[in-house]
Design an enzyme around this catalytic site. Structure first.
Site, PDB file in Angstrom:
ATOM      1  CD  GLU A  37      -2.493   1.825   0.417  1.00  0.00           C
ATOM      2  OE1 GLU A  37      -3.380   1.101  -0.065  1.00  0.00           O
ATOM      3  OE2 GLU A  37      -2.261   2.984   0.006  1.00  0.00           O
ATOM      4  CG  ASN A  64     -15.794   6.273   1.724  1.00  0.00           C
ATOM      5  OD1 ASN A  64     -16.277   6.210   2.839  1.00  0.00           O
ATOM      6  ND2 ASN A  64     -15.424   5.198   1.036  1.00  0.00           N
ATOM      7  CB  VAL A  80       3.424  -1.481  -7.175  1.00  0.00           C
ATOM      8  CG1 VAL A  80       3.870  -2.295  -8.379  1.00  0.00           C
ATOM      9  CG2 VAL A  80       3.257  -2.366  -5.953  1.00  0.00           C
ATOM     10  CD  GLU A 110     -23.283  12.389  -0.874  1.00  0.00           C
ATOM     11  OE1 GLU A 110     -22.877  11.585  -1.740  1.00  0.00           O
ATOM     12  OE2 GLU A 110     -22.533  12.924  -0.070  1.00  0.00           O
ATOM     13  CG  HIS A 145     -18.608   7.826  -7.030  1.00  0.00           C
ATOM     14  ND1 HIS A 145     -19.968   8.077  -7.006  1.00  0.00           N
ATOM     15  CD2 HIS A 145     -18.184   7.992  -5.761  1.00  0.00           C
ATOM     16  CE1 HIS A 145     -20.340   8.389  -5.777  1.00  0.00           C
ATOM     17  NE2 HIS A 145     -19.279   8.363  -4.998  1.00  0.00           N
ATOM     18  N   GLY A 178     -12.672  -1.052  -8.304  1.00  0.00           N
ATOM     19  CA  GLY A 178     -13.683  -0.290  -9.034  1.00  0.00           C
ATOM     20  C   GLY A 178     -13.548  -0.353 -10.541  1.00  0.00           C
ATOM     21  CG  ASN A 229     -23.101   7.234  -2.951  1.00  0.00           C
ATOM     22  OD1 ASN A 229     -24.300   7.223  -3.218  1.00  0.00           O
ATOM     23  ND2 ASN A 229     -22.487   8.296  -2.549  1.00  0.00           N
TER      24      ASN A 229
END
Ligand code: FDA
Length: 490
Positions: free
Chosen positions: A35, A104, A235, A347, A430, A458, A468
């Protein structure tokens, strides 16, 4: 350069990566997660609220990068919020152990069943709504606010006004579930515990209350003892090795983003879970630089999930304003999806400025009839998007219709104070698609033409899902990894 051999590597610790890690570990496999962001819990650093941005505010920037009011300077640090700017669109992303779940709004929205079936005609819709969505909701600890609490909590006046105004304009509203622990929020309101959602925390991380992935999937995964998370490990590229292995070029950085070590990792099975933009950049860059062979679908069918931010100023004629204090956690949605001419979901978003700015903010989600595409730009050495005004034409038409109707019924003006012309057509939270399920990958997330390379994030969703997206990303991840474990791991 240090050389390492690792059996199973997952790149990225967002929704896809967290689900894959837990299920692989539970079935007895050692997993290493790389990560690029910080492990906030381990670091002991605190997240900061919107109105006083600190270390967590921005990924290696000296100025804040929120969608508006960026009047703050920050110190360069591996913060939680990143933004990539392209022509016609800016894309926000989360960085850190937990990925997008750190920054988020926690809205865990089930897509419309019909639309899910339309987007994924080859998946078994019934099975998803009976099995994978409920599983995702359970593991993510999705809950809903108590209606009494919402009715009486002054921090939700913005939502109450938003719903009343929507009804007056003839729109239907729905309650939106969330991963923020609403029982904790009730205690915050009564000053029994430290405040987070009621203290303006969200987009730069929540110190309490929000069940981000580090509190759910990743916590469970680490408890198995088989998951090893290396934070601040980015990476840089992927190359194909012999015997169907993959060779990763990795840099380890400090919190200033400076390289402190270089590593070469050879792995047998590689899970790309770097989020839509991260996964696409790695694939397309590695194809350009290392001749990693990709199928022609990689980069196609990209979309912004129809994101369109808009708002209304001078919301006070009938309501007396939207309130001084806003909870950062949204609980209401305007559901106009079944209107054939103006289909959208919106939203009712908070604007936690610490004063009554009499402004309503909306993040609209629209269908994306015309998809964009992603390619590698060898000059900038980054990915680029084919994305123009045509791609947001329907969203703009819907926004005009929505704002006009709301203002006619309730007063107010287009939110010129927030956005140029009142419309944030270029704001995207998104990003979806580019390695879509059933096209770039097979129906289980295996990249077509590349053995032992899996895509779980995603980028599997073809540019639109109508709500969402993280609940859908989680459910898809559960489905893919279940099949991958039973079919590819013996
Ligand atoms: P995700 O982006 O979560 O994780 C990818 C991880 O990979 C990141 O941690 C990243 O640092 C890491 N990574 C990338 N490249 C790497 C590399 N080369 N090497 C190592 N690591 C790398 N959705 C929703 O359903 N409800 C909501 O309320 C909201 N609200 C919201 C607000 C804001 C401000 C944003 C920015 C986004 C949302 N979203 C949302 C969207 C949601 O957060 C998003 O769709 C998911 O986090 C995407 O999950 P993924 O698993 O695809 O990747």
């Amino acid at each position: 350069t240090e050389n390492l051999e690792i059996e199973n590597v997952i790149i990225g610790s967002g929704y896809g990566g967290a689900v894959a890690a837990l299920r692989l570990a539970e079935s007895g496999h050692e997993v290493t997660i790389l990560e690029m962001g910080l492990n906030w819990e381990k670091s002991g650093e605190k997240f900061s609220p919107m109105i006083s941005p600190g270390k967590s505010a921005a990924w290696l920037r000296t100025k804040t990068i929120a969608p508006f009011f960026n009047i703050f300077n920050t110190k360069k640090y591996t913060g939680t919020l990143d933004r990539w700017d392209f022509s016609n669109i800016k894309i926000w992303m989360g960085r850190g152990v937990g990925g997008g779940s750190l920054v988020n709004g926690g809205m865990a929205v089930l897509p419309k069943k019909d639309y899910f079936g339309e987007v994924f005609p080859e998946l078994n819709t019934e099975e998803f709504y009976k099995k994978y969505f409920p599983l995702a909701e359970k593991e993510l600890e999705v809950n809903s606010a108590d209606e009494n609490f919402l009715e009486n909590c002054s921090f939700y006046k913005f939502n109450k006004v938003g719903e009343q105004e929507a009804h007056k304009a003839g729109f239907k509203t729905v309650r939106v579930p969330n991963v923020y622990d609403f029982k904790y929020m009730e205690d915050e309101y009564e000053n029994k515990v430290p405040r987070s959602a009621l203290a303006g925390e969200v987009i730069y991380g929540n110190n309490y209350g929000k069940k981000s992935l580090d509190k759910t999937y990743l916590k469970k995964a680490q408890e198995t003892g088989k998951v090893h998370i290396h934070d601040l490990h980015k990476v840089e590229s992927i190359a194909k090795g012999s015997d169907n292995t993959y060779i990763l070029e990795v840099i380890q950085t400090n919190t200033l983003g400076e390289t402190v070590a270089k590593k070469k990792i050879v792995c047998k099975k590689l899970f790309l879970c770097a989020g839509t933009m991260g996964t696409l950049e790695l694939l397309l860059k590695s194809s350009n630089d290392n001749k990693l062979t990709l199928n022609s679908e990689v980069g196609q069918n990209w979309g912004n999930n129809g994101n369109f931010m808009t708002g209304r100023n001078f919301v006070k004629t009938f309501s007396g304003g939207t309130g001084v204090n806003h909870s950062t956690i949204p609980v209401g949605g305007i559901d106009n999806w079944d209107d054939k001419e103006h289909p959208f979901f919106s939203e009712i978003a908070p604007l936690p400025m610490g004063m009554d700015v009499a402004t309503s903010l909306y993040l609209m989600i629209n269908p994306v009839p015309q998809k964009g595409s992603v390619f590698f730009n060898p000059v900038s050495r980054k990915i680029d998007l084919k994305w123009s005004a045509d791609n947001v034409a329907l969203a703009r038409k819907n926004a005009e219709y929505f704002i006009k109707k709301m203002n006619k019924a309730n007063g107010g003006t287009r939110a010129h104070l927030l956005f140029n012309n009142g419309f944030g057509a270029d704001i995207c939270y998104h990003p979806l698609g580019g390695a879509t399920l059933g096209k770039a990958t097979d129906m289980k997330g295996r990249l077509r033409g590349s053995e032992n390379l899996y895509i779980i994030d995603g980028s599997l969703i073809p540019g639109t899902i109508g709500v969402n997206p993280f609940l859908t990303i989680t459910a898809l991840a559960e489905y893919c990894i279940e099949h991958i474990i039973s079919e590819d791991f013996s």
